[in-house]
Design a protein around this motif. Structure first.
Motif, short mmCIF file in Angstrom:
data_model
loop_
_atom_site.label_atom_id
_atom_site.label_comp_id
_atom_site.label_asym_id
_atom_site.label_seq_id
_atom_site.Cartn_x
_atom_site.Cartn_y
_atom_site.Cartn_z
N UNK A 1 0.80 -1.22 0.00
CA UNK A 1 0.00 0.00 0.00
C UNK A 1 0.83 1.27 0.00
N UNK A 2 2.16 1.14 0.03
CA UNK A 2 2.99 2.35 0.08
C UNK A 2 2.77 3.21 -1.15
N UNK A 3 2.66 2.57 -2.33
CA UNK A 3 2.45 3.33 -3.57
C UNK A 3 1.00 3.30 -4.00
N UNK A 4 0.09 2.84 -3.14
CA UNK A 4 -1.35 2.74 -3.43
C UNK A 4 -1.63 1.84 -4.64
N UNK A 5 -0.69 0.95 -4.99
CA UNK A 5 -0.91 0.03 -6.09
C UNK A 5 -0.64 0.60 -7.45
N UNK A 6 -0.28 1.88 -7.53
CA UNK A 6 -0.11 2.52 -8.84
C UNK A 6 1.08 1.96 -9.60
N UNK A 7 2.17 1.63 -8.88
CA UNK A 7 3.35 1.12 -9.56
C UNK A 7 3.05 -0.20 -10.27
N UNK A 8 2.22 -1.04 -9.67
CA UNK A 8 1.85 -2.29 -10.32
C UNK A 8 1.01 -2.03 -11.56
N UNK A 9 0.09 -1.07 -11.48
CA UNK A 9 -0.71 -0.71 -12.66
C UNK A 9 0.18 -0.23 -13.79
N UNK A 10 1.17 0.60 -13.44
CA UNK A 10 2.10 1.10 -14.46
C UNK A 10 2.89 -0.04 -15.08
N UNK A 11 3.34 -0.99 -14.24
CA UNK A 11 4.11 -2.12 -14.76
C UNK A 11 3.25 -3.03 -15.64
N UNK A 12 1.98 -3.18 -15.29
CA UNK A 12 1.09 -4.03 -16.08
C UNK A 12 0.77 -3.42 -17.44
N UNK A 13 0.62 -2.11 -17.49
CA UNK A 13 0.13 -1.46 -18.70
C UNK A 13 1.24 -1.00 -19.64
N UNK A 14 2.43 -0.75 -19.13
CA UNK A 14 3.49 -0.19 -19.96
C UNK A 14 3.82 -1.06 -21.18
N UNK A 15 3.89 -2.40 -21.05
CA UNK A 15 4.16 -3.21 -22.25
C UNK A 15 3.07 -3.11 -23.31
N UNK A 16 1.84 -2.77 -22.91
CA UNK A 16 0.73 -2.70 -23.85
C UNK A 16 0.57 -1.31 -24.45
N UNK B 1 -5.18 -16.71 -29.13
CA UNK B 1 -6.17 -17.08 -28.11
C UNK B 1 -5.53 -17.19 -26.74
N UNK B 2 -4.41 -17.90 -26.65
CA UNK B 2 -3.73 -18.05 -25.36
C UNK B 2 -3.23 -16.71 -24.85
N UNK B 3 -2.74 -15.88 -25.77
CA UNK B 3 -2.25 -14.56 -25.36
C UNK B 3 -3.39 -13.69 -24.84
N UNK B 4 -4.55 -13.75 -25.52
CA UNK B 4 -5.69 -12.94 -25.09
C UNK B 4 -6.15 -13.35 -23.70
N UNK B 5 -6.22 -14.67 -23.45
CA UNK B 5 -6.67 -15.15 -22.14
C UNK B 5 -5.68 -14.76 -21.06
N UNK B 6 -4.39 -14.84 -21.37
CA UNK B 6 -3.37 -14.56 -20.36
C UNK B 6 -3.25 -13.07 -20.05
N UNK B 7 -3.52 -12.21 -21.04
CA UNK B 7 -3.23 -10.79 -20.89
C UNK B 7 -4.45 -9.91 -20.70
N UNK B 8 -5.64 -10.49 -20.71
CA UNK B 8 -6.84 -9.67 -20.49
C UNK B 8 -7.05 -9.49 -18.99
N UNK B 9 -6.94 -8.26 -18.57
CA UNK B 9 -7.01 -7.98 -17.14
C UNK B 9 -8.43 -8.13 -16.59
N UNK B 10 -9.44 -7.94 -17.43
CA UNK B 10 -10.80 -8.14 -16.92
C UNK B 10 -11.04 -9.59 -16.57
N UNK B 11 -10.45 -10.53 -17.33
CA UNK B 11 -10.56 -11.95 -16.97
C UNK B 11 -9.75 -12.27 -15.72
N UNK B 12 -8.58 -11.67 -15.63
CA UNK B 12 -7.75 -11.93 -14.46
C UNK B 12 -8.41 -11.40 -13.21
#
Length: 286
Positions: A28-43, A275-286
């Motif tokens: 909670x130190x970064x309020x989770x924002x750093x993880x969001x940035x790490x998840x989205x930057x490759x996309x 198909x495998x990539x879509x299932x693995x990388x869709x955050x709404x499914x995760x």
């Protein structure tokens, strides 16, 4: 509620406090924002910006002006949108709320203290009690686990919304540039048609062209004028849509776009198992 001596409550506080707070502080130190940035930057290819105050927004005004000072490419449009979009900033604020709930769920319930002063037959008796919510202590790991999952869900939701928004901005940019380029192309055709119309008028005046051919030329020219008006209207609509997405208004609406779309790549990109990539990388499914 049970009643314990303070010496009994202290080991419980130390045990649960060390176990839960150690795992929670980093999350909670970064309020989770750093993880969001790490998840989205490759996309997205662009790091998101969390603006926590008006002072931070004012400090970014110079960067916004620099982006608008030259023709706006697609990456610059995305950067502007990530700074100016209030909906995304609201998602980031939701991360802060989820982080606060997680931190609250990681804390032991406050103990209660009570003092009684009893006087009987001239004797004075003082009773001291410490009360602790035993059920709250026993269910603390479960409550922490629930809030931790909610916190993770908030992170994935923010990442999913950000990627979807960036995709909308990129599509809007390509449509705005494409319709602007199409309108410019039709206007160049009109310049050539103006010469043809003048040439047809002179031939008609000299009696070297039939009335039917002259009328056909006039009909073509009128249709071309209508297409130019439609192309300009479409280009204006797409530009306004892009302006809304990147959050510019006032004097900033005078931004410029490139004259043409970027060149297409020589070879198509290798996607692999979609198909495998879509299932693995869709955050709404995760």
């Amino acid at each position: 509620m049970g009643h314990y001596d303070l010496r009994m409550a202290r080991p419980l506080a130390v045990l649960f406090g060390l176990a839960l707070l150690a795992g929670c502080a980093g999350a909670t130190a970064d309020k989770g924002f750093d993880k969001v940035a790490a998840l989205t930057l490759p996309h997205t290819g662009v790091a998101p910006t969390w603006i926590k105050s008006d002072d931070e927004r004012a400090a970014l005004r110079g960067a916004v002006r620099d982006l608008l000072a030259k023709p706006l490419d697609v990456d610059a449009a995305v950067k502007l949108a990530l700074i100016n979009n209030r909906g995304l900033q609201g998602d980031y604020a939701e991360l802060g709320l989820a982080a606060a709930d997680l931190a609250q769920a990681s804390r032991l319930p406050n103990p209660g203290f009570s003092f009684k002063r009893l006087s009987r037959n001239g004797d004075l008796d003082i009773e001291r009690q410490v009360s602790l919510n035993l059920l709250g202590v026993l269910t603390l790991p479960l409550a922490h686990n629930i809030e931790e999952r909610k916190f993770e869900q908030a992170q994935f939701k923010a990442a999913n919304d950000l990627i979807a928004f960036v995709a909308d901005v990129r599509r809007a940019w390509f449509r705005a540039v494409a319709t602007q380029q199409a309108a410019a192309y039709i206007e160049r055709i009109k310049e050539s048609a103006d010469t043809r119309v003048e040439f047809a008028r002179r031939l008609r005046a000299a009696g070297n062209w039939s009335a039917l051919d002259y009328m056909r030329q006039q009909v073509f020219y009128a249709e071309l004028i209508g297409r130019i008006a439609a192309a300009r209207r479409t280009a204006s609509h797409e530009r306004e849509r892009l302006a809304r997405l990147i959050g510019v208004w006032g004097d900033d609406l005078a931004f410029t776009l490139p004259d043409r779309l970027p060149e297409t790549p020589d070879q198509p990109a290798e996607v692999g198992d979609m198909e495998a990539r879509a299932i693995a990388e869709r955050f709404d499914l995760r």
